[in-house]
Structure formats: C-alpha cells, structure tokens
Motif scaffolding. Structure first.
Motif, PDB file in Angstrom:
ATOM      1  N   LEU A 124       0.773  -1.175   0.050  1.00  0.00           N
ATOM      2  CA  LEU A 124      -0.011   0.072   0.058  1.00  0.00           C
ATOM      3  C   LEU A 124       0.630   1.429   0.009  1.00  0.00           C
ATOM      4  N   ILE A 125       2.109   1.255   0.697  1.00  0.00           N
ATOM      5  CA  ILE A 125       2.722   2.581   0.641  1.00  0.00           C
ATOM      6  C   ILE A 125       3.535   2.645  -0.789  1.00  0.00           C
ATOM      7  N   ILE A 126       3.835   1.495  -1.227  1.00  0.00           N
ATOM      8  CA  ILE A 126       4.447   1.682  -2.373  1.00  0.00           C
ATOM      9  C   ILE A 126       3.715   2.087  -3.714  1.00  0.00           C
ATOM     10  N   PHE A 127       2.515   1.330  -3.688  1.00  0.00           N
ATOM     11  CA  PHE A 127       1.505   1.618  -4.900  1.00  0.00           C
ATOM     12  C   PHE A 127       0.414   2.503  -4.762  1.00  0.00           C
ATOM     13  N   ILE A 128      -0.005   2.883  -3.378  1.00  0.00           N
ATOM     14  CA  ILE A 128      -0.938   3.942  -3.399  1.00  0.00           C
ATOM     15  C   ILE A 128      -0.461   5.197  -2.693  1.00  0.00           C
ATOM     16  N   LEU A 129       0.289   5.037  -1.618  1.00  0.00           N
ATOM     17  CA  LEU A 129       0.765   6.221  -0.958  1.00  0.00           C
ATOM     18  C   LEU A 129       1.548   6.734  -1.505  1.00  0.00           C
ATOM     19  N   GLY A 130       2.457   6.278  -2.546  1.00  0.00           N
ATOM     20  CA  GLY A 130       3.463   6.907  -3.061  1.00  0.00           C
ATOM     21  C   GLY A 130       3.175   8.215  -3.942  1.00  0.00           C
ATOM     22  N   TRP A 131       1.709   8.110  -4.352  1.00  0.00           N
ATOM     23  CA  TRP A 131       1.412   9.185  -5.264  1.00  0.00           C
ATOM     24  C   TRP A 131       0.695  10.199  -4.521  1.00  0.00           C
ATOM     25  N   MET A 132       0.318  10.003  -3.071  1.00  0.00           N
ATOM     26  CA  MET A 132      -0.439  10.868  -2.488  1.00  0.00           C
ATOM     27  C   MET A 132       0.169  12.204  -1.996  1.00  0.00           C
ATOM     28  N   PRO A 133       1.451  12.439  -1.885  1.00  0.00           N
ATOM     29  CA  PRO A 133       1.891  13.660  -1.480  1.00  0.00           C
ATOM     30  C   PRO A 133       1.603  14.759  -2.639  1.00  0.00           C
ATOM     31  N   VAL A 134       1.971  14.315  -3.811  1.00  0.00           N
ATOM     32  CA  VAL A 134       1.591  15.271  -4.948  1.00  0.00           C
ATOM     33  C   VAL A 134       0.096  15.523  -4.973  1.00  0.00           C
ATOM     34  N   LEU A 135      -0.922  14.671  -4.761  1.00  0.00           N
ATOM     35  CA  LEU A 135      -2.180  15.049  -4.658  1.00  0.00           C
ATOM     36  C   LEU A 135      -2.742  16.138  -3.492  1.00  0.00           C
ATOM     37  N   PHE A 136      -1.963  15.658  -2.003  1.00  0.00           N
ATOM     38  CA  PHE A 136      -2.489  16.141  -1.130  1.00  0.00           C
ATOM     39  C   PHE A 136      -1.483  17.187  -0.360  1.00  0.00           C
ATOM     40  N   GLY A 137      -0.286  17.286  -0.988  1.00  0.00           N
ATOM     41  CA  GLY A 137       0.770  18.081  -0.284  1.00  0.00           C
ATOM     42  C   GLY A 137       0.634  19.471  -0.262  1.00  0.00           C
ATOM     43  N   GLY A 138      -0.443  19.866  -1.091  1.00  0.00           N
ATOM     44  CA  GLY A 138      -0.446  21.469  -1.136  1.00  0.00           C
ATOM     45  C   GLY A 138       0.071  22.109  -2.163  1.00  0.00           C
ATOM     46  N   THR A 139      -0.092  23.463  -2.233  1.00  0.00           N
ATOM     47  CA  THR A 139       0.340  24.460  -3.333  1.00  0.00           C
ATOM     48  C   THR A 139       2.117  24.597  -3.195  1.00  0.00           C
ATOM     49  N   GLN A 140       2.282  24.656  -1.871  1.00  0.00           N
ATOM     50  CA  GLN A 140       3.741  24.919  -1.501  1.00  0.00           C
ATOM     51  C   GLN A 140       4.694  23.775  -1.882  1.00  0.00           C
ATOM     52  N   PHE A 141       4.049  22.637  -1.551  1.00  0.00           N
ATOM     53  CA  PHE A 141       4.768  21.288  -1.976  1.00  0.00           C
ATOM     54  C   PHE A 141       4.820  21.322  -3.609  1.00  0.00           C
ATOM     55  N   ASN A 142       3.594  21.442  -4.081  1.00  0.00           N
ATOM     56  CA  ASN A 142       3.482  21.037  -5.477  1.00  0.00           C
ATOM     57  C   ASN A 142       4.214  22.046  -6.479  1.00  0.00           C
ATOM     58  N   THR A 143       4.910  23.073  -5.924  1.00  0.00           N
ATOM     59  CA  THR A 143       5.820  23.919  -6.630  1.00  0.00           C
ATOM     60  C   THR A 143       7.371  23.605  -6.590  1.00  0.00           C
ATOM     61  N   THR A 144       7.639  22.327  -5.763  1.00  0.00           N
ATOM     62  CA  THR A 144       9.116  21.884  -5.666  1.00  0.00           C
ATOM     63  C   THR A 144       9.358  21.033  -6.760  1.00  0.00           C
ATOM     64  N   VAL A 145      10.702  20.958  -6.616  1.00  0.00           N
ATOM     65  CA  VAL A 145      11.196  20.192  -7.911  1.00  0.00           C
ATOM     66  C   VAL A 145      11.035  18.699  -7.130  1.00  0.00           C
ATOM     67  N   LEU A 146      11.007  18.401  -6.101  1.00  0.00           N
ATOM     68  CA  LEU A 146      10.880  17.046  -5.224  1.00  0.00           C
ATOM     69  C   LEU A 146       9.428  16.779  -5.800  1.00  0.00           C
TER      70      LEU A 146
END
Lengths: 525, 279
Positions: free
Chosen positions: A414-436
């Motif tokens: 679950l961490i690998i295949f599902i949670l791996g994509w979640m920061p991009v969806l729920f990380g917020g604008t501040q995070f979504n403008t980072t190179v990471l």
C-alpha cells in the motif's frame, strides 16, 4: 499468575507453566491480568499496521517533503529487497531442479532408512472423491516401500454420511497398497475445539497412535508424520527425500520438514489472478526455504512423531494450525526447533471456483485465512514474556522477524503503490511547486519499472514449473503465463495487503476467525 | 544443519552489498530529486525547474537560445530540471505555429510553470453553408441548413453586455474597454498566470484601444482568451503577464461576434458563419 492445566477447558485454561503444552488460542481463554496482556498483544500487530498507514497518510498532508523523501528511500529499499528475494528464488529453483533430478534412493544407499515409518494424515471435509483419490493414487505410486506407509484418511462427522462413505470406499480400494490404512471420523462439537484442520488432524493422529502404532508396536522414534492438505499430490520420491533429510539431521526429532507447495494440479484451468496468487505463494515459500532461520511450517509438512508427542500434537482451538504446530514444538523444545527446507515440491490445487467471481472471492478468503497466521504473534509474544528458558536474543529475533513479515505484508504494497502518489495530490501548493514534487512520481515510476523487471525471474521460473500443457489448450497459454506478472501491483494490494490488513483488524477487535475450507473444483478429464 | 552456516555467510554478504547500494544510492536520488546538481569543480548547487504545459506533440523547446528537446507526439508537457536560479528565456516552437516566448524566474528547488500557447499561423477556416444544396433537399423543406440556423440563434443571443465567463475556477469579464480575470478557487491555489491581487481581487488582462465586441476563453484553456476588438479583429491573448510580453496572435482580420462551442470557434461575420479550428 498462570493458571493450572488441570482446570477444565470451559473455565479458561492456560497451561502456560508447562511450555511443552503451551496451547493458547486467544485472549478469551485467559482471565485477569493475563487476559489483558494477551489482548494487548492481539491488538498490537493491527495497531502497528494501521498506525504506519495513518502516519504515512497524515504526513502526505502535514509533511509532504519528509514523506516524499521517505517514499523514495522506501522505493529503493523495495527494489533492493525484490532483487534480494529474486536471488534467493533463483538459488532455490536451481536446488529444486537438482533435487528433482536426484535419485534419492541412490543417495540413501548405505543409510538404514528402511526402519523409518511414514504416518500420512489426510484431513478432509467435503472435497470430492476425485480430489482425494488423486492424492491417494500418488501415495500408492510413490517410489518407496509403500508398505512402510500408514495412511489415515481423516473425515469430519460434520460433513455427514457421504464423507464417511467416501472414506470407507477409498479405504477398501487403496488399503492393499499401504502398510496400514485407517479412516478416522472426527466427532462434531467436541469441547474446547474449533472446527477445522487442526482438530481433525489431532484426532486422526491420536487414533492412529492407538490403532496402528501402539497396536502393532511400531517404534515411535522412527515415525515421521506427514500432514497433507487433501489436494496434495506428492512427487514420486517425496518419502525418499524426506527420509534423507530426516537422517541428515543431528537431532531429527528437533526439526520440521517443509516441502515446497506448488499449486500445479489444476493450474491450466485456473484464471490469471489465481495462477498469479498460486505462484506468488510458491515463490514466497521457495524464498523462505532459503532463509532457514525464518522458515516455519505451512500447509503440507512433516514432523517426527516424537516432537509432536512432546508438544501435545496440533492445537484444536485455532485456525492456522500448520504454522502453530511449529511454534508449539519450538516452545516444547526450548527454542531449539527448526524447519528443514526440503527444496522438493508437492503439488496442490490452485484456487479455482465455478465462476471467475467465485474464484476471486475464494482467493481473498484463502489469503485472509493464511494471513490469520498473525494470531501467532500474540501467542509468541505472550510465550516469550513468560518463558525464561529460551535465550533472550533468540526471542527478540524471532518476534521481530515474525512481526516484521506480517507488518510488511499488510503495509508495504500500500505504501509503494498507493501512498507513493499521495503527497503530490494532497501536499498543497507550497509542496507542489517544488522540484521534489515533480520528481516524486517520476522516480517512483522508474524504480517500480526496474522492480517489475526483476519479476522476469518469477515469470521464467513459473513457466519452467508448469506441468505439460493439456492437448486441448493452445500454446499461447504460455504467453498468458508470462504476461500475468504485470498484474502484480493489483494482486499484491488486493489479495495480499488487504486480506492481511483485514485479518489483523479482526484480531485487533477480537473478531476471531473460524476455519474456512477452500472449495476445490477440478475439471473432470 | 551443516549447510546453514555457509548459507548464512553468503546471505550476509548479499545483504551487505545491497545495504551498501541502499545507503549510497538513496542520498544521491534524494538530492537529485530535490533539485541539487553537480557542477564543474564538484560544486553542488541548488537548482530549479520549469514545467511547460500545453505543448503540442512535435514541438521543440529551447532554453536561453539552446535547443533542449523535441516533444514526443503523444506528450503535452515537459519538465526541465537542473536550471540555475535566475531568469531563463524559454522558447517553444512548431512548424506552421507562432512561436511562444516567455522569461521565467527560476528559484532554488522550485518549479516555474509555463503555459505554452502555440497558435497555428493558418488555422482551419470553413464556411457553414446557409442552405442545403438543391440536390440534397427533401421535398417540401425550405432548404435552410439546420446547423446554420442553430448557430445563428446561439450567436445572436451572445450579448456582450454583462457577459461573464467561468472556466476551471477562472472568471473573466469586461468593464468598458478592459478585460479582467479573477481566481475563484482557494487563494493558495492561484495559478501562476494570474497574479494574486489581494486588494482589488481582479487582474487587468487587457486594455483595449477600440471597442470590445466579444470575448471568451480560448478552446480548452483557462489561461488564454479570445478577444474581438474593433480595429484589431479577433485575436488570442494569454493572461500570463510575465515578461517579455503577453503572447497574442490574430486569427481573424475583422472583429465580430463569435462563440466557442465544443472547442471550435464559430464566427458571425455579416451573414456568414465561419468555423475556425485552432489545433
């Protein structure tokens, strides 16, 4: 403190003082402080898995940078772990290939194995005569002096007259092939028992001791007991291989003997998901055979009668009796028990229902039952708390490795295949403008592609392991067998992680599972 | 267990090698993913990136005058990383399209978004016939094209007074000769093509010289608008005001009413209805 073993079963017995008879089933068998401790230990695995997932999800919102770094590190770990397991799998496959080519009779030449008796217990419930007969036929045709085999066909009273008649009929047909043939009928509703394979096997074994071993004065120390799931079809030299492994041990009564379960009986009739789960299971056990210090018993396996007698035979009050008997023997031998990897296959049935949907449901339920092996965690932890005879570091090692296996089964996919994509969806604008944030899906995807490539080892071995293609089927089926591995991200989540999480959650809330018999269907040839 | 010890030793060697790979590779991957780059002289610097959206397949991108990459046919965006902090000039171009140029400021470990607008030099233009040819008519029918009649109704109803358009949380409206835009979503989600204007809650997108006859969103986009202005015809205009300029391209010489329906522009010029496809 711990209660005496002499208290009747209904009054919540806990014979924990005598660790040779440590048979705890669940927290309800205890009272007072012990009940509290056991219950807490039952909650622990589920709580650990859910906490892991909850922390990861929360971190996607609160600390997306940190969780992204963790996810990348975890992806690399997963890739290297897959590589590591693939190396083990390949090694084990090469060994198994060699073992299948070995003439075990020749290898046993000069060894006095003729004194060894094999007691074979075949517990069944409502499986068809076709399935049972195939298993008996393989036993009768074994490349071994079959007169040294004592076979017990263990029926359940609960299954009704048909099962009894079927067993009697098969007894008449096959008894001439073996030294002894016994039909046991496990009575329904015995006190202190949970209906299932453990209770049936234990009953059959005690009956065999009385009616075969004691009656015919067979030497107990020379008896190896093989317990087979009813669909187990042995390869011809199974008993020779088992006898050789038994004789190879310094203390053969301190070891369990585990063949590799290969689900080949009906593999061509099974759906892609079913085949994939069957091979995943086989490969997991092949890998386990390479990690000897972590190997326990599963499904069809063998023990010395001495070890079984010492540990009080199979537990009757649990679901996962196949792995529990190992831990029963482990406690009874003060932690000196181990499992010998036979690296020799036995063939069993892949899950195949009447319809595709039924198969899917059955696979889920079967996986959940296997994952219910998590009930061993509180058993182990509780035993380790009160047992002073097993070395401290051994207890720690065993507990952590067992816990880690169940935890990773429920959370890692679950961490690998599902949670791996979640920061991009729920990380917020501040995070979504980072190179990471831009790199996270790219890195995760690339690492997963490389990981999936290592599955080519699995695909190659699965093709080699398969039986001959039936004439009625097209050669393109081999292509399906290879391509099915792309489904791994789906099956690993829906048929490994979710059933594991389901089982742990049930244990966490004290909703104890009952034994669920996997329905077996085979096409009539 | 005679073979166990050699087995364990081999296992430990494999674990050792894989652990070494893990501890070496993880920091490298994390540093690279976070925007760190190695420059000549083994200098580690923090870099940034650019994400270019709406790139038509086959277009080429250059950064500071140097060709960077040609976009694959089935791709529509490009992420460029490892750019030094500061201002970079990005140019996207494709044959038969007007080039798109933008200067974007790159901050350390951050990604600037570019909303590429490549408008065809010769868009597909087609007349919607008013009448069905005589040979195709059914007896008793007056011969008026159904499509023309429907479009004619839509275009006649399209009144600019009080017109407001909303697309993906971007609102555009006209006040006299000026066109404004506002972000309707959460403040921190404001896209980079709209400046978060705290005081006025509106962004001036365009100040016309002539009379604005019509306006709408560019087909499929919420960052670009179509304006019909007396004396300037119909043209596209990106909202992004970052330097060097707002990219704008004329698509019709004469200013008149238009409507965007299913990503197709229908222009009402005199009695004619013209279909314009900007792909």
């Amino acid at each position: 403190m711990l209660q005496s073993a002499s208290i009747p079963a209904k009054k919540k017995i806990m014979p924990a003082i005598d660790f040779s008879r440590y048979k705890a089933g669940n927290a309800l068998e205890f009272s007072g402080r012990q009940k509290f401790i056991y219950r807490a230990l039952e909650i622990f695995p589920g709580l650990l898995s859910w906490s892991t997932l909850a922390v990861c999800v929360a971190a996607c919102f609160i600390a997306p940078m940190q969780i992204s770094i963790f996810i990348i590190a975890f992806d690399v770990y997963w890739l290297l772990k897959t590589l590591y397991l693939s190396i083990h799998l390949w090694n084990n496959w090469k060994k198994m290939e060699k073992n299948l080519k070995t003439d075990w009779k020749l290898k046993l030449a000069g060894r006095d194995y003729t004194e060894i008796w094999h007691l074979v217990i075949l517990p069944f419930y409502n499986e068809s005569g076709q399935i049972i007969e195939k298993s008996l036929k393989a036993l009768a045709e074994a490349d071994y002096d079959t007169k040294k085999l004592a076979v017990v066909l263990a029926a359940e009273e609960k299954a009704g007259k048909n099962a009894e008649e079927l067993a009697s009929g098969l007894c008449k047909k096959y008894k001439k092939h073996f030294g002894y043939f016994l039909v046991s009928i496990h009575p329904e509703n015995l006190p202190g028992e949970q209906p299932g394979k453990g209770a049936n096997t234990s009953w059959a074994c005690s009956l065999a001791r009385k009616k075969i071993i004691e009656k015919n004065h067979l030497p107990e120390k020379n008896i190896i007991v093989s317990v087979f799931d009813i669909d187990t079809v042995i390869y011809p030299q199974y008993f020779l291989c088992l006898s050789w492994n038994y004789l190879e041990q310094k203390n053969p009564e301190l070891a369990a003997y585990q063949p590799v379960p290969v689900f080949n009986n009906n593999i061509w009739e099974a759906s892609a998901v079913s085949r994939l789960m069957a091979y995943s299971c086989t490969f997991w056990h092949m890998i386990q055979q390479e990690t000897v210090n972590r190997l326990t018993t599963f499904s069809s396996h063998a023990h010395s009668l001495t070890a079984l007698k010492k540990s009080g035979f199979w537990q009757k009050n649990i679901v996962s009796e196949d792995s529990r008997i190992y831990w029963n023997c482990f406690f009874a031998s003060r932690g000196n028990y181990y499992t010998v990897p036979m690296v020799y296959p036995v063939s069993m049935d892949a899950n195949a229902g009447k319809t595709w949907l039924e198969t899917i449901i059955n696979i889920y339920k079967q996986q959940r039952r296997w994952c219910w092996g998590v009930e061993n965690i509180p058993y182990l932890a509780f035993g380790f708390l009160f047992n002073k005879e097993i070395p401290f570091f051994k207890k720690i090692y065993v507990f952590i490795t067992q816990l880690f296996d169940f935890w990773s089964l429920a959370t890692n996919p679950l961490i690998i295949f599902i949670l791996g994509w979640m920061p991009v969806l729920f990380g917020g604008t501040q995070f979504n403008t980072t190179v990471l944030s831009y790199n996270l899906p790219i890195v995760t995807r690339n690492l997963m592609i490389i990981t999936m490539l290592s599955l080519s080892v699995c695909a190659a071995i699965s093709v080699r392991l398969m039986p001959e293609l039936p004439e009625r089927m097209k050669k393109t089926r081999f292509f399906h067998v290879i391509m099915q591995w792309v489904l791994i991200p789906v099956t690993i989540n829906f048929f490994s992680a979710l059933p594991a999480l389901d089982a742990q959650t049930r244990l966490m809330f004290g909703r104890y599972m009952n034994f669920w018999v996997t329905p077996k269907h085979r096409r009539k040839n | 267990m005679p073979s166990v010890f050699s087995h364990i030793r081999r296992k430990n060697i494999i674990i050792g090698i894989l652990s070494a790979v893990f501890f070496l590779s993880v920091p490298l991957i994390i540093f690279y993913s976070s925007g760190y780059s190695l420059r000549t002289g083994f200098h580690v610097v923090k870099t940034g990136g650019i994400n270019l959206l709406f790139l038509p397949g086959g277009s080429s991108v250059s950064v500071d005058g140097k060709f960077y990459k040609k976009i694959p046919v089935f791709s529509d965006q490009l992420f460029i990383q490892g750019l030094n902090t500061g201002i970079h000039t990005i140019r996207a171009e494709k044959e038969n399209y007007y080039p798109w140029i933008k200067r974007l400021e790159i901050k350390a470990q951050k990604v600037a978004v570019g909303y590429v607008l490549l408008v065809p030099v010769n868009p597909e233009i087609k007349n919607i016939p008013r009448y069905i040819p005589i040979t195709g008519r059914k007896p008793g029918v007056d011969g008026q094209s159904r499509q023309y009649a429907d479009l004619s109704v839509i275009l006649q109803k399209n009144n600019i007074t009080g017109k407001i358009r909303i697309k993906k949380k971007v609102v555009i409206w006209r006040e006299g000769k000026r066109i404004f835009a506002r972000w309707k979503g959460r403040k921190k989600m404001t896209p980079e093509f709209l400046v978060d204007n705290f005081f006025f809650k509106k962004n001036l997108i365009y100040q016309a010289k002539g009379e604005i006859l019509d306006f709408d969103f560019y087909p499929g986009r919420n960052d670009t608008i179509l304006i019909s202005e007396h004396g300037h015809g119909i043209f596209t205009l990106e909202m992004d005001k970052r330097p060097p300029y707002q990219n704008a391209h004329k698509i019709m010489v004469n200013a008149c009413n238009f409507a965007v329906i299913n990503d197709i522009i229908y222009v009402h010029e005199n009695e004619k209805i013209i279909l314009v496809r900007l792909e």
